[in-house]
Design a protein around this motif. Structure first.
Motif, PDB file in Angstrom:
ATOM      1  N   ALA A  85     -68.713  17.530  56.216  1.00  0.00           N
ATOM      2  CA  ALA A  85     -67.312  17.153  56.439  1.00  0.00           C
ATOM      3  C   ALA A  85     -66.360  18.146  55.794  1.00  0.00           C
ATOM      4  CB  ALA A  85     -67.039  15.759  55.881  1.00  0.00           C
ATOM      5  N   GLU A  86     -65.337  18.536  56.545  1.00  0.00           N
ATOM      6  CA  GLU A  86     -64.185  19.268  56.031  1.00  0.00           C
ATOM      7  C   GLU A  86     -62.951  18.496  56.500  1.00  0.00           C
ATOM      8  OE1 GLU A  86     -64.827  23.929  55.923  1.00  0.00           O
ATOM      9  OE2 GLU A  86     -65.533  23.140  57.830  1.00  0.00           O
ATOM     10  N   PRO A  87     -62.659  17.350  55.863  1.00  0.00           N
ATOM     11  CA  PRO A  87     -61.573  16.486  56.335  1.00  0.00           C
ATOM     12  C   PRO A  87     -60.206  17.121  56.159  1.00  0.00           C
ATOM     13  CG  PRO A  87     -62.364  15.738  54.205  1.00  0.00           C
ATOM     14  CD  PRO A  87     -63.306  16.825  54.652  1.00  0.00           C
ATOM     15  N   MET A  88     -59.304  16.789  57.067  1.00  0.00           N
ATOM     16  CA  MET A  88     -57.923  17.230  56.898  1.00  0.00           C
ATOM     17  C   MET A  88     -57.278  16.431  55.773  1.00  0.00           C
ATOM     18  SD  MET A  88     -56.423  17.965  60.732  1.00  0.00           S
ATOM     19  CE  MET A  88     -55.197  19.100  60.079  1.00  0.00           C
ATOM     20  N   THR A  94     -50.123  15.263  61.095  1.00  0.00           N
ATOM     21  CA  THR A  94     -48.792  14.908  61.606  1.00  0.00           C
ATOM     22  C   THR A  94     -47.861  16.118  61.567  1.00  0.00           C
ATOM     23  OG1 THR A  94     -49.016  12.613  60.893  1.00  0.00           O
ATOM     24  CG2 THR A  94     -46.775  13.431  61.239  1.00  0.00           C
ATOM     25  N   VAL A  95     -47.930  16.904  60.496  1.00  0.00           N
ATOM     26  CA  VAL A  95     -47.112  18.115  60.388  1.00  0.00           C
ATOM     27  C   VAL A  95     -47.438  19.082  61.523  1.00  0.00           C
ATOM     28  CG1 VAL A  95     -46.647  20.166  58.989  1.00  0.00           C
ATOM     29  CG2 VAL A  95     -46.815  17.921  57.899  1.00  0.00           C
ATOM     30  N   ILE A  96     -48.725  19.308  61.761  1.00  0.00           N
ATOM     31  CA  ILE A  96     -49.150  20.215  62.826  1.00  0.00           C
ATOM     32  C   ILE A  96     -48.674  19.704  64.181  1.00  0.00           C
ATOM     33  CG2 ILE A  96     -51.141  21.214  64.001  1.00  0.00           C
ATOM     34  CD1 ILE A  96     -50.566  22.356  61.206  1.00  0.00           C
ATOM     35  N   ASP A  97     -48.840  18.416  64.425  1.00  0.00           N
ATOM     36  CA  ASP A  97     -48.417  17.842  65.707  1.00  0.00           C
ATOM     37  C   ASP A  97     -46.916  18.017  65.930  1.00  0.00           C
ATOM     38  OD1 ASP A  97     -50.999  17.034  66.277  1.00  0.00           O
ATOM     39  OD2 ASP A  97     -50.690  14.948  65.675  1.00  0.00           O
ATOM     40  N   ARG A  98     -46.136  17.781  64.902  1.00  0.00           N
ATOM     41  CA  ARG A  98     -44.678  17.870  65.046  1.00  0.00           C
ATOM     42  C   ARG A  98     -44.214  19.311  65.233  1.00  0.00           C
ATOM     43  NH1 ARG A  98     -42.484  13.304  60.682  1.00  0.00           N
ATOM     44  NH2 ARG A  98     -43.279  11.501  61.853  1.00  0.00           N
ATOM     45  N   LEU A 122     -61.278  23.873  63.840  1.00  0.00           N
ATOM     46  CA  LEU A 122     -60.341  23.450  64.889  1.00  0.00           C
ATOM     47  C   LEU A 122     -61.025  22.582  65.925  1.00  0.00           C
ATOM     48  CD1 LEU A 122     -58.253  26.715  65.445  1.00  0.00           C
ATOM     49  CD2 LEU A 122     -57.819  24.799  63.886  1.00  0.00           C
ATOM     50  N   SER A 123     -62.250  22.927  66.268  1.00  0.00           N
ATOM     51  CA  SER A 123     -62.994  22.119  67.236  1.00  0.00           C
ATOM     52  C   SER A 123     -63.274  20.719  66.693  1.00  0.00           C
ATOM     53  CB  SER A 123     -64.310  22.817  67.590  1.00  0.00           C
ATOM     54  OG  SER A 123     -65.112  22.003  68.427  1.00  0.00           O
ATOM     55  N   HIS A 124     -63.682  20.651  65.436  1.00  0.00           N
ATOM     56  CA  HIS A 124     -64.005  19.359  64.828  1.00  0.00           C
ATOM     57  C   HIS A 124     -62.790  18.429  64.809  1.00  0.00           C
ATOM     58  CE1 HIS A 124     -65.961  16.466  62.166  1.00  0.00           C
ATOM     59  NE2 HIS A 124     -64.861  16.486  61.435  1.00  0.00           N
ATOM     60  N   HIS A 125     -61.621  19.006  64.567  1.00  0.00           N
ATOM     61  CA  HIS A 125     -60.414  18.181  64.455  1.00  0.00           C
ATOM     62  C   HIS A 125     -59.587  18.138  65.742  1.00  0.00           C
ATOM     63  CE1 HIS A 125     -60.892  17.312  60.196  1.00  0.00           C
ATOM     64  NE2 HIS A 125     -61.191  18.587  59.984  1.00  0.00           N
ATOM     65  N   GLY A 126     -60.107  18.697  66.817  1.00  0.00           N
ATOM     66  CA  GLY A 126     -59.399  18.651  68.095  1.00  0.00           C
ATOM     67  C   GLY A 126     -58.109  19.431  68.102  1.00  0.00           C
ATOM     68  N   LEU A 127     -58.099  20.582  67.425  1.00  0.00           N
ATOM     69  CA  LEU A 127     -56.883  21.379  67.318  1.00  0.00           C
ATOM     70  C   LEU A 127     -56.958  22.685  68.099  1.00  0.00           C
ATOM     71  CD1 LEU A 127     -56.113  20.911  63.510  1.00  0.00           C
ATOM     72  CD2 LEU A 127     -54.871  19.885  65.423  1.00  0.00           C
ATOM     73  N   GLU A 128     -57.929  22.794  68.983  1.00  0.00           N
ATOM     74  CA  GLU A 128     -58.032  24.018  69.775  1.00  0.00           C
ATOM     75  C   GLU A 128     -56.755  24.252  70.573  1.00  0.00           C
ATOM     76  OE1 GLU A 128     -60.079  21.367  70.018  1.00  0.00           O
ATOM     77  OE2 GLU A 128     -62.147  21.993  70.491  1.00  0.00           O
ATOM     78  N   GLY A 129     -56.302  25.498  70.602  1.00  0.00           N
ATOM     79  CA  GLY A 129     -55.122  25.852  71.381  1.00  0.00           C
ATOM     80  C   GLY A 129     -53.798  25.641  70.683  1.00  0.00           C
ATOM     81  N   ARG A 130     -53.814  25.035  69.500  1.00  0.00           N
ATOM     82  CA  ARG A 130     -52.541  24.795  68.793  1.00  0.00           C
ATOM     83  C   ARG A 130     -51.998  26.065  68.140  1.00  0.00           C
ATOM     84  NH1 ARG A 130     -51.142  19.492  67.546  1.00  0.00           N
ATOM     85  NH2 ARG A 130     -52.006  18.126  69.142  1.00  0.00           N
TER      86      ARG A 130
END
Length: 226
Positions: A85-88, A94-98, A122-130
Protein backbone atom coordinates in the motif's frame (compact mmCIF):
# COMPACT_ATOMS: atom_id res chain seq x y z
CA UNK A 1 -1.62 29.18 -17.59
CA UNK A 2 -0.77 28.12 -14.05
CA UNK A 3 1.23 24.97 -13.29
CA UNK A 4 0.78 22.99 -10.07
CA UNK A 5 3.66 20.55 -9.59
CA UNK A 6 3.52 17.90 -6.89
CA UNK A 7 6.16 15.74 -5.33
CA UNK A 8 4.98 12.14 -4.89
CA UNK A 9 6.36 10.29 -1.83
CA UNK A 10 5.48 12.16 1.34
CA UNK A 11 3.28 14.66 -0.51
CA UNK A 12 0.71 12.72 -2.53
CA UNK A 13 1.18 9.26 -1.03
CA UNK A 14 2.37 7.85 2.29
CA UNK A 15 5.03 5.34 1.27
CA UNK A 16 7.28 5.52 4.33
CA UNK A 17 6.68 1.95 5.52
CA UNK A 18 7.30 0.48 2.08
CA UNK A 19 10.42 2.61 1.56
CA UNK A 20 11.88 1.60 4.91
CA UNK A 21 11.14 -2.09 4.36
CA UNK A 22 12.71 -2.01 0.89
CA UNK A 23 15.76 -0.25 2.34
CA UNK A 24 15.94 -2.82 5.14
CA UNK A 25 16.04 -5.64 2.62
CA UNK A 26 18.57 -3.86 0.43
CA UNK A 27 21.02 -3.29 3.28
CA UNK A 28 20.56 -6.85 4.55
CA UNK A 29 21.36 -8.26 1.11
CA UNK A 30 24.41 -6.03 0.90
CA UNK A 31 25.48 -7.23 4.37
CA UNK A 32 25.63 -3.62 5.53
CA UNK A 33 24.33 -2.00 8.75
CA UNK A 34 20.93 -0.38 8.24
CA UNK A 35 20.88 3.39 8.98
CA UNK A 36 18.27 4.63 11.47
CA UNK A 37 14.72 5.02 10.18
CA UNK A 38 14.97 8.81 10.52
CA UNK A 39 18.02 8.85 8.27
CA UNK A 40 16.35 6.63 5.68
CA UNK A 41 13.22 8.77 5.52
CA UNK A 42 15.33 11.93 5.49
CA UNK A 43 16.70 11.13 2.03
CA UNK A 44 13.31 10.42 0.44
CA UNK A 45 12.97 12.61 -2.64
CA UNK A 46 16.52 12.27 -3.86
CA UNK A 47 17.30 10.08 -6.84
CA UNK A 48 18.09 6.58 -5.67
CA UNK A 49 21.84 6.54 -6.26
CA UNK A 50 22.25 9.96 -4.62
CA UNK A 51 20.13 8.77 -1.69
CA UNK A 52 22.39 5.75 -1.27
CA UNK A 53 25.49 7.94 -1.43
CA UNK A 54 24.16 10.04 1.42
CA UNK A 55 23.19 6.99 3.48
CA UNK A 56 26.72 5.73 2.91
CA UNK A 57 28.14 8.94 4.36
CA UNK A 58 29.48 10.03 0.96
CA UNK A 59 32.16 7.38 1.35
CA UNK A 60 33.59 6.78 -2.16
CA UNK A 61 33.97 3.09 -1.27
CA UNK A 62 30.26 2.71 -0.50
CA UNK A 63 28.58 0.66 -3.28
CA UNK A 64 25.83 3.19 -4.04
CA UNK A 65 24.98 1.85 -7.50
CA UNK A 66 24.75 -1.74 -6.30
CA UNK A 67 22.65 -0.73 -3.31
CA UNK A 68 20.31 1.25 -5.54
CA UNK A 69 19.73 -1.88 -7.63
CA UNK A 70 19.13 -3.97 -4.49
CA UNK A 71 16.56 -1.39 -3.37
CA UNK A 72 14.80 -1.47 -6.75
CA UNK A 73 14.57 -5.24 -6.60
CA UNK A 74 13.25 -5.17 -3.04
CA UNK A 75 10.65 -2.55 -3.91
CA UNK A 76 9.45 -4.61 -6.88
CA UNK A 77 9.12 -7.62 -4.59
CA UNK A 78 7.08 -5.63 -2.10
CA UNK A 79 4.82 -4.25 -4.81
CA UNK A 80 3.93 -7.84 -5.78
CA UNK A 81 3.12 -8.89 -2.20
CA UNK A 82 -0.42 -8.93 -0.73
CA UNK A 83 -1.12 -5.89 1.40
CA UNK A 84 1.23 -3.56 -0.48
CA UNK A 85 0.00 0.00 0.00
CA UNK A 86 1.01 3.57 -0.83
CA UNK A 87 -2.16 5.35 0.39
CA UNK A 88 -2.90 8.93 -0.52
CA UNK A 89 -2.74 11.38 2.35
CA UNK A 90 -6.11 12.61 3.66
CA UNK A 91 -7.64 15.35 1.53
CA UNK A 92 -5.03 15.22 -1.22
CA UNK A 93 -7.33 13.49 -3.72
CA UNK A 94 -9.85 16.33 -3.34
CA UNK A 95 -7.12 18.91 -4.05
CA UNK A 96 -6.08 17.06 -7.22
CA UNK A 97 -9.69 16.71 -8.38
CA UNK A 98 -10.42 20.41 -7.87
CA UNK A 99 -7.27 21.58 -9.60
CA UNK A 100 -7.84 19.18 -12.50
CA UNK A 101 -11.31 20.68 -13.00
CA UNK A 102 -9.93 24.18 -13.46
CA UNK A 103 -9.30 25.48 -16.97
CA UNK A 104 -6.50 27.79 -15.80
CA UNK A 105 -4.36 25.11 -14.12
CA UNK A 106 -2.18 22.29 -15.44
CA UNK A 107 -0.99 19.51 -13.16
CA UNK A 108 2.45 17.93 -13.04
CA UNK A 109 4.67 15.71 -10.92
CA UNK A 110 8.33 16.16 -9.97
CA UNK A 111 9.66 13.19 -8.02
CA UNK A 112 12.67 11.08 -7.19
CA UNK A 113 10.62 8.03 -8.15
CA UNK A 114 11.10 6.36 -11.51
CA UNK A 115 8.58 6.73 -14.34
CA UNK A 116 7.59 3.12 -13.65
CA UNK A 117 7.02 3.88 -9.98
CA UNK A 118 4.91 6.96 -10.71
CA UNK A 119 2.83 5.05 -13.27
CA UNK A 120 2.11 2.38 -10.66
CA UNK A 121 0.98 4.96 -8.11
CA UNK A 122 -1.27 6.79 -10.58
CA UNK A 123 -2.78 3.54 -11.82
CA UNK A 124 -3.48 2.31 -8.29
CA UNK A 125 -5.28 5.52 -7.38
CA UNK A 126 -7.07 6.01 -10.71
CA UNK A 127 -5.20 9.20 -11.55
CA UNK A 128 -3.99 8.33 -15.03
CA UNK A 129 -4.18 11.28 -17.40
CA UNK A 130 -4.45 13.93 -14.68
CA UNK A 131 -0.83 15.07 -14.88
CA UNK A 132 0.31 16.59 -18.16
CA UNK A 133 4.01 16.52 -17.26
CA UNK A 134 5.75 13.88 -15.14
CA UNK A 135 9.37 14.60 -14.31
CA UNK A 136 11.32 11.86 -12.54
CA UNK A 137 14.79 10.68 -11.60
CA UNK A 138 14.82 8.94 -14.99
CA UNK A 139 14.67 12.27 -16.81
CA UNK A 140 16.64 14.86 -14.81
CA UNK A 141 19.38 15.29 -12.21
CA UNK A 142 18.50 14.51 -8.61
CA UNK A 143 16.74 17.07 -6.48
CA UNK A 144 17.58 19.74 -5.39
CA UNK A 145 18.88 20.46 -8.92
CA UNK A 146 16.17 22.59 -10.64
CA UNK A 147 16.09 20.43 -13.78
CA UNK A 148 12.75 18.74 -13.10
CA UNK A 149 10.95 22.04 -12.56
CA UNK A 150 12.64 23.72 -15.53
CA UNK A 151 11.69 20.81 -17.80
CA UNK A 152 8.10 20.85 -16.53
CA UNK A 153 7.80 24.58 -17.25
CA UNK A 154 9.28 24.14 -20.69
CA UNK A 155 6.92 21.26 -21.46
CA UNK A 156 3.82 23.23 -20.43
CA UNK A 157 4.82 26.78 -21.34
CA UNK A 158 4.23 27.94 -17.75
CA UNK A 159 6.16 30.93 -16.42
CA UNK A 160 8.17 30.53 -13.19
CA UNK A 161 5.89 33.00 -11.38
CA UNK A 162 2.87 30.89 -12.39
CA UNK A 163 4.45 27.61 -11.26
CA UNK A 164 4.02 26.23 -7.75
CA UNK A 165 5.81 23.15 -6.47
CA UNK A 166 4.14 21.39 -3.54
CA UNK A 167 6.50 19.14 -1.61
CA UNK A 168 7.40 17.79 1.79
CA UNK A 169 11.19 18.06 1.80
CA UNK A 170 13.88 20.71 1.78
CA UNK A 171 15.03 19.22 -1.55
CA UNK A 172 11.69 20.24 -3.06
CA UNK A 173 11.85 23.77 -1.69
CA UNK A 174 15.41 24.37 -2.89
CA UNK A 175 14.63 22.88 -6.31
CA UNK A 176 11.60 25.11 -6.80
CA UNK A 177 13.31 28.33 -5.76
CA UNK A 178 16.39 27.53 -7.88
CA UNK A 179 14.08 27.28 -10.88
CA UNK A 180 12.41 30.61 -10.01
CA UNK A 181 9.14 28.86 -9.11
CA UNK A 182 6.99 29.17 -6.00
CA UNK A 183 7.42 26.69 -3.13
CA UNK A 184 4.77 25.29 -0.78
CA UNK A 185 5.81 22.89 1.97
CA UNK A 186 3.44 20.31 3.41
CA UNK A 187 4.12 19.13 6.94
CA UNK A 188 2.64 15.63 6.71
CA UNK A 189 5.75 14.27 4.96
CA UNK A 190 9.37 13.58 5.82
CA UNK A 191 11.05 16.90 6.72
CA UNK A 192 10.26 19.12 9.70
CA UNK A 193 8.59 22.54 9.48
CA UNK A 194 11.75 24.43 10.37
CA UNK A 195 13.73 22.66 7.68
CA UNK A 196 11.08 23.46 5.06
CA UNK A 197 10.98 27.09 6.13
CA UNK A 198 14.75 27.47 6.07
CA UNK A 199 14.88 25.90 2.60
CA UNK A 200 12.62 28.52 1.07
CA UNK A 201 9.00 27.47 1.58
CA UNK A 202 6.69 30.43 0.99
CA UNK A 203 3.79 28.67 2.69
CA UNK A 204 3.65 25.78 5.15
CA UNK A 205 0.50 23.66 5.04
CA UNK A 206 -0.60 21.35 7.86
CA UNK A 207 -3.89 20.25 6.31
CA UNK A 208 -4.60 19.50 2.65
CA UNK A 209 -7.85 21.44 2.98
CA UNK A 210 -5.80 24.65 3.21
CA UNK A 211 -3.68 23.98 0.14
CA UNK A 212 -5.87 25.45 -2.60
CA UNK A 213 -6.29 28.80 -0.83
CA UNK A 214 -2.53 29.02 -0.26
CA UNK A 215 -1.81 28.28 -3.91
CA UNK A 216 -4.27 30.90 -5.12
CA UNK A 217 -2.66 33.42 -2.75
CA UNK A 218 0.75 32.77 -4.25
CA UNK A 219 -0.51 32.85 -7.83
CA UNK A 220 -1.94 36.26 -7.08
CA UNK A 221 1.00 37.68 -5.15
CA UNK A 222 4.67 38.58 -5.42
CA UNK A 223 7.51 36.16 -4.72
CA UNK A 224 8.23 35.96 -1.01
CA UNK A 225 9.72 33.76 1.67
CA UNK A 226 7.71 32.19 4.50
Amino acid sequence: MKLALFDCDGTLVDSQNVIFEAMTRAFARGDLPLPPREAVLGIVGLSLVEAMRQLGGDDPAFPADEMAERYRNAFRELRAEPGFAEPMFPGVRTVIDRLAAREDVLLGIATGKSQRGVAAVLSHHGLEGRFVTIQTADDAPSKPHPGMVLQAMQATGARPADTILVGDTSFDMVMARAAGARAVGVTWGYHARDRLHQSGAERLIDDAGDLLAAMDELWGGALERA
